[in-house]
Each structure stands twice: as C-alpha cells, then as structure tokens.
Design a protein around this motif. Structure first.
Motif, PDB file in Angstrom:
ATOM      1  N   LEU A   9      -1.490 -20.276 -17.883  1.00 32.44           N
ATOM      2  CA  LEU A   9      -1.190 -19.207 -16.928  1.00 32.44           C
ATOM      3  C   LEU A   9      -1.638 -17.844 -17.453  1.00 32.44           C
ATOM      4  O   LEU A   9      -2.112 -16.997 -16.697  1.00 32.44           O
ATOM      5  CB  LEU A   9       0.304 -19.175 -16.607  1.00 32.44           C
ATOM      6  N   MET A  10      -1.488 -17.601 -18.747  1.00 30.95           N
ATOM      7  CA  MET A  10      -1.895 -16.322 -19.330  1.00 30.95           C
ATOM      8  C   MET A  10      -3.401 -16.112 -19.201  1.00 30.95           C
ATOM      9  O   MET A  10      -3.861 -14.980 -19.089  1.00 30.95           O
ATOM     10  CB  MET A  10      -1.461 -16.242 -20.816  1.00 30.95           C
ATOM     11  N   TYR A  11      -4.164 -17.164 -19.241  1.00 30.50           N
ATOM     12  CA  TYR A  11      -5.616 -17.028 -19.081  1.00 30.50           C
ATOM     13  C   TYR A  11      -6.050 -17.106 -17.616  1.00 30.50           C
ATOM     14  O   TYR A  11      -6.994 -16.455 -17.209  1.00 30.50           O
ATOM     15  CB  TYR A  11      -6.344 -18.118 -19.893  1.00 30.50           C
ATOM     16  N   THR A  12      -5.360 -17.892 -16.831  1.00 31.04           N
ATOM     17  CA  THR A  12      -5.751 -18.123 -15.438  1.00 31.04           C
ATOM     18  C   THR A  12      -5.405 -16.941 -14.529  1.00 31.04           C
ATOM     19  O   THR A  12      -6.225 -16.515 -13.713  1.00 31.04           O
ATOM     20  CB  THR A  12      -5.073 -19.395 -14.898  1.00 31.04           C
ATOM     21  N   VAL A  13      -4.208 -16.408 -14.660  1.00 28.49           N
ATOM     22  CA  VAL A  13      -3.768 -15.329 -13.781  1.00 28.49           C
ATOM     23  C   VAL A  13      -4.688 -14.098 -13.909  1.00 28.49           C
ATOM     24  O   VAL A  13      -5.162 -13.563 -12.900  1.00 28.49           O
ATOM     25  CB  VAL A  13      -2.279 -14.984 -14.022  1.00 28.49           C
ATOM     26  N   PRO A  14      -4.980 -13.615 -15.126  1.00 29.96           N
ATOM     27  CA  PRO A  14      -5.907 -12.477 -15.221  1.00 29.96           C
ATOM     28  C   PRO A  14      -7.293 -12.803 -14.669  1.00 29.96           C
ATOM     29  O   PRO A  14      -7.947 -11.954 -14.053  1.00 29.96           O
ATOM     30  CB  PRO A  14      -5.975 -12.163 -16.723  1.00 29.96           C
ATOM     31  N   SER A  15      -7.735 -14.045 -14.857  1.00 29.81           N
ATOM     32  CA  SER A  15      -9.047 -14.443 -14.329  1.00 29.81           C
ATOM     33  C   SER A  15      -9.047 -14.416 -12.801  1.00 29.81           C
ATOM     34  O   SER A  15     -10.013 -13.967 -12.172  1.00 29.81           O
ATOM     35  CB  SER A  15      -9.420 -15.852 -14.802  1.00 29.81           C
ATOM     36  N   ILE A  16      -7.978 -14.895 -12.214  1.00 33.36           N
ATOM     37  CA  ILE A  16      -7.867 -14.905 -10.743  1.00 33.36           C
ATOM     38  C   ILE A  16      -7.807 -13.477 -10.219  1.00 33.36           C
ATOM     39  O   ILE A  16      -8.488 -13.135  -9.237  1.00 33.36           O
ATOM     40  CB  ILE A  16      -6.627 -15.730 -10.291  1.00 33.36           C
ATOM     41  N   ILE A  17      -7.026 -12.613 -10.862  1.00 32.15           N
ATOM     42  CA  ILE A  17      -6.939 -11.210 -10.434  1.00 32.15           C
ATOM     43  C   ILE A  17      -8.300 -10.532 -10.573  1.00 32.15           C
ATOM     44  O   ILE A  17      -8.753  -9.838  -9.661  1.00 32.15           O
ATOM     45  CB  ILE A  17      -5.837 -10.473 -11.243  1.00 32.15           C
ATOM     46  N   GLY A  19     -11.232 -11.968 -10.591  1.00 34.29           N
ATOM     47  CA  GLY A  19     -12.116 -12.563  -9.587  1.00 34.29           C
ATOM     48  C   GLY A  19     -11.853 -11.995  -8.192  1.00 34.29           C
ATOM     49  O   GLY A  19     -12.783 -11.709  -7.439  1.00 34.29           O
ATOM     50  N   ALA A  20     -10.581 -11.808  -7.848  1.00 32.21           N
ATOM     51  CA  ALA A  20     -10.225 -11.263  -6.527  1.00 32.21           C
ATOM     52  C   ALA A  20     -10.714  -9.821  -6.397  1.00 32.21           C
ATOM     53  O   ALA A  20     -11.263  -9.427  -5.360  1.00 32.21           O
ATOM     54  CB  ALA A  20      -8.716 -11.350  -6.307  1.00 32.21           C
ATOM     55  N   ILE A  21     -10.501  -9.039  -7.453  1.00 31.71           N
ATOM     56  CA  ILE A  21     -10.971  -7.644  -7.419  1.00 31.71           C
ATOM     57  C   ILE A  21     -12.485  -7.605  -7.312  1.00 31.71           C
ATOM     58  O   ILE A  21     -13.053  -6.815  -6.535  1.00 31.71           O
ATOM     59  CB  ILE A  21     -10.449  -6.876  -8.664  1.00 31.71           C
ATOM     60  N   ALA A  22     -13.181  -8.443  -8.073  1.00 29.39           N
ATOM     61  CA  ALA A  22     -14.649  -8.492  -8.008  1.00 29.39           C
ATOM     62  C   ALA A  22     -15.105  -8.898  -6.601  1.00 29.39           C
ATOM     63  O   ALA A  22     -16.061  -8.325  -6.059  1.00 29.39           O
ATOM     64  CB  ALA A  22     -15.186  -9.471  -9.050  1.00 29.39           C
ATOM     65  N   TYR A  23     -14.420  -9.855  -5.999  1.00 28.04           N
ATOM     66  CA  TYR A  23     -14.752 -10.283  -4.633  1.00 28.04           C
ATOM     67  C   TYR A  23     -14.580  -9.132  -3.645  1.00 28.04           C
ATOM     68  O   TYR A  23     -15.437  -8.897  -2.790  1.00 28.04           O
ATOM     69  CB  TYR A  23     -13.890 -11.482  -4.233  1.00 28.04           C
ATOM     70  N   LEU A  24     -13.449  -8.411  -3.736  1.00 26.67           N
ATOM     71  CA  LEU A  24     -13.207  -7.284  -2.826  1.00 26.67           C
ATOM     72  C   LEU A  24     -14.257  -6.189  -2.987  1.00 26.67           C
ATOM     73  O   LEU A  24     -14.759  -5.648  -2.005  1.00 26.67           O
ATOM     74  CB  LEU A  24     -11.796  -6.724  -3.044  1.00 26.67           C
ATOM     75  N   PHE A  25     -14.595  -5.861  -4.242  1.00 24.26           N
ATOM     76  CA  PHE A  25     -15.626  -4.844  -4.471  1.00 24.26           C
ATOM     77  C   PHE A  25     -16.982  -5.310  -3.942  1.00 24.26           C
ATOM     78  O   PHE A  25     -17.721  -4.541  -3.335  1.00 24.26           O
ATOM     79  CB  PHE A  25     -15.746  -4.495  -5.959  1.00 24.26           C
ATOM     80  N   PHE A  26     -17.320  -6.571  -4.159  1.00 25.33           N
ATOM     81  CA  PHE A  26     -18.598  -7.113  -3.678  1.00 25.33           C
ATOM     82  C   PHE A  26     -18.660  -7.104  -2.155  1.00 25.33           C
ATOM     83  O   PHE A  26     -19.669  -6.722  -1.570  1.00 25.33           O
ATOM     84  CB  PHE A  26     -18.792  -8.538  -4.222  1.00 25.33           C
ATOM     85  N   ARG A  27     -17.549  -7.510  -1.517  1.00 30.38           N
ATOM     86  CA  ARG A  27     -17.500  -7.509  -0.056  1.00 30.38           C
ATOM     87  C   ARG A  27     -17.650  -6.082   0.489  1.00 30.38           C
ATOM     88  O   ARG A  27     -18.398  -5.839   1.433  1.00 30.38           O
ATOM     89  CB  ARG A  27     -16.197  -8.131   0.430  1.00 30.38           C
ATOM     90  N   GLU A  28     -16.966  -5.124  -0.129  1.00 30.07           N
ATOM     91  CA  GLU A  28     -17.063  -3.714   0.283  1.00 30.07           C
ATOM     92  C   GLU A  28     -18.496  -3.204   0.109  1.00 30.07           C
ATOM     93  O   GLU A  28     -19.035  -2.514   0.968  1.00 30.07           O
ATOM     94  CB  GLU A  28     -16.088  -2.864  -0.542  1.00 30.07           C
ATOM     95  N   HIS A  29     -19.109  -3.564  -0.992  1.00 24.54           N
ATOM     96  CA  HIS A  29     -20.494  -3.153  -1.244  1.00 24.54           C
ATOM     97  C   HIS A  29     -21.438  -3.738  -0.183  1.00 24.54           C
ATOM     98  O   HIS A  29     -22.327  -3.032   0.324  1.00 24.54           O
ATOM     99  CB  HIS A  29     -20.926  -3.601  -2.645  1.00 24.54           C
ATOM    100  N   MET A  30     -21.248  -4.984   0.148  1.00 25.55           N
ATOM    101  CA  MET A  30     -22.110  -5.624   1.150  1.00 25.55           C
ATOM    102  C   MET A  30     -21.918  -4.982   2.536  1.00 25.55           C
ATOM    103  O   MET A  30     -22.878  -4.785   3.275  1.00 25.55           O
ATOM    104  CB  MET A  30     -21.830  -7.129   1.221  1.00 25.55           C
ATOM    105  N   GLN A  31     -20.692  -4.626   2.893  1.00 25.42           N
ATOM    106  CA  GLN A  31     -20.437  -3.953   4.172  1.00 25.42           C
ATOM    107  C   GLN A  31     -21.107  -2.583   4.199  1.00 25.42           C
ATOM    108  O   GLN A  31     -21.712  -2.199   5.196  1.00 25.42           O
ATOM    109  CB  GLN A  31     -18.935  -3.817   4.418  1.00 25.42           C
ATOM    110  N   ASN A  32     -21.009  -1.860   3.091  1.00 25.94           N
ATOM    111  CA  ASN A  32     -21.660  -0.549   3.009  1.00 25.94           C
ATOM    112  C   ASN A  32     -23.174  -0.679   3.133  1.00 25.94           C
ATOM    113  O   ASN A  32     -23.825   0.131   3.799  1.00 25.94           O
ATOM    114  CB  ASN A  32     -21.302   0.174   1.711  1.00 25.94           C
ATOM    115  N   GLU A  33     -23.732  -1.669   2.486  1.00 29.18           N
ATOM    116  CA  GLU A  33     -25.179  -1.888   2.571  1.00 29.18           C
ATOM    117  C   GLU A  33     -25.602  -2.244   4.001  1.00 29.18           C
ATOM    118  O   GLU A  33     -26.623  -1.768   4.493  1.00 29.18           O
ATOM    119  CB  GLU A  33     -25.621  -3.005   1.610  1.00 29.18           C
ATOM    120  N   GLU A  34     -24.803  -3.057   4.663  1.00 30.80           N
ATOM    121  CA  GLU A  34     -25.103  -3.435   6.044  1.00 30.80           C
ATOM    122  C   GLU A  34     -25.045  -2.216   6.959  1.00 30.80           C
ATOM    123  O   GLU A  34     -25.925  -2.017   7.813  1.00 30.80           O
ATOM    124  CB  GLU A  34     -24.123  -4.513   6.524  1.00 30.80           C
TER     125      GLU A  34
END
Length: 172
Positions: A9-17, A19-34
């Motif tokens: 859990l100590m390794y998985t939870v930070p990885s999931i968080i 990953g989620a933040i990276a996904y949100l930033f990537f999605r925001e970047h793609m919307q801005n580019e569009e």
C-alpha cells in the motif's frame, strides 16, 4: 503478511495518486491543444472569409443605393408616357438588381438579409402605391409623385443601409 500488505500500500497509493495527477494534467493539456487548434482554424477561416463577406456587404449596399427611389428614377427613364409601363419597368429593374445579388445572402446574417428583403419590398410597394393614384395619368407624373414623396421621408433602403453599417461595424 500485514507488513507486506502495508508495504504494498505504501508503494501503490503514491503511484496511483501520481498516475491520477499525471492523467489529469495530460487530459488538460490535450484539451488546451485542441482548443488552440480550433482557434487557429477559425482565425485562418476568418482571415480568408472576411474579404468575401465585406465584398458581399459592399454589393448589397450598392443594391440598396441603386433601388433608392431618388436614384432609381434618375437612372431609369420612362420609355413612353404610359404610367403602368413605367411602373412595371421600375419594378422589373429592382427585381433584376435583386436577383443579381441573390447569392450574397450566404455571407450576410439572417437579420440583415431579412431587412434587405423588406427594403426591396417597401420600395416596390411605394412605387405601386404611387401608381394606384387616379390623379397620376403619365409616367412623368408618376416620377414626380414618387420624388415628391421622398422629400418628406427617407427611402425604404435607408433602413437596410443603416443595418449593414451597424453589422459591419461589429465585425471589427
């Protein structure tokens, strides 16, 4: 076992968080580019279509000027003294001018085109109304009557010209 689960859990939870933040930033970047791509396309289209639209407004302005009764009566002289023939000639001239500029409607707003149509119809109505008078018995009298009526009030095409100026002014 609990220790292994806790380590997992100590390794998985930070990885999931992360990953989620990276996904949100990537999605925001793609919307801005569009949105940027859409803006560039609209900007390019406006740059290319603006001259064509302005030319359409110029042609409709010329049409409205040409059907103004004062200018129409000076440009279209009666061919005979028959008032009905002259009335028909004036209306035919307006209709021909209108048909010549019919394709310009695709570049104008619906409101503007409606006002141009109304200006044309009002001008034709003015000519017909003057022609219905029993006092008028010749083409020259019809001409004089229409011109004298235009002294008291503005031409029907003035409303269309005013609207065009307003609409073109809003383009800037």
């Amino acid at each position: 076992m609990e220790e292994q689960l806790l380590n997992l859990l100590m390794y998985t939870v930070p990885s999931i968080i992360t990953g989620a933040i990276a996904y949100l930033f990537f999605r925001e970047h793609m919307q801005n580019e569009e949105e940027r791509r859409k803006f560039d396309i609209v900007k390019t289209l406006n740059k290319e279509s603006l001259p064509v639209r302005l030319q359409a407004y110029e042609r409709i302005t010329l049409f409205l000027e040409r059907i103004s009764p004062n200018k129409l009566l000076l440009r279209v002289a009666p061919l005979s003294s028959d008032k009905q023939a002259y009335e028909d000639l004036l209306i035919k001239n307006i209709e021909q001018e209108f048909e010549h500029n019919l394709s310009q409607q695709i570049y104008l707003s619906n409101d503007c085109w409606t006002i141009v149509n109304a200006s044309k119809s009002a001008t034709i109505q003015l000519i017909r109304k003057a022609g219905m008078s029993e006092k008028i018995d010749s083409a020259n009298k019809l001409r004089e009557t229409i011109l004298s009526e235009m002294i008291d009030k503005p031409a029907p095409s003035n409303a269309g010209l005013h609207y065009i100026k307003k609409e073109v002014g809003e383009m800037w």
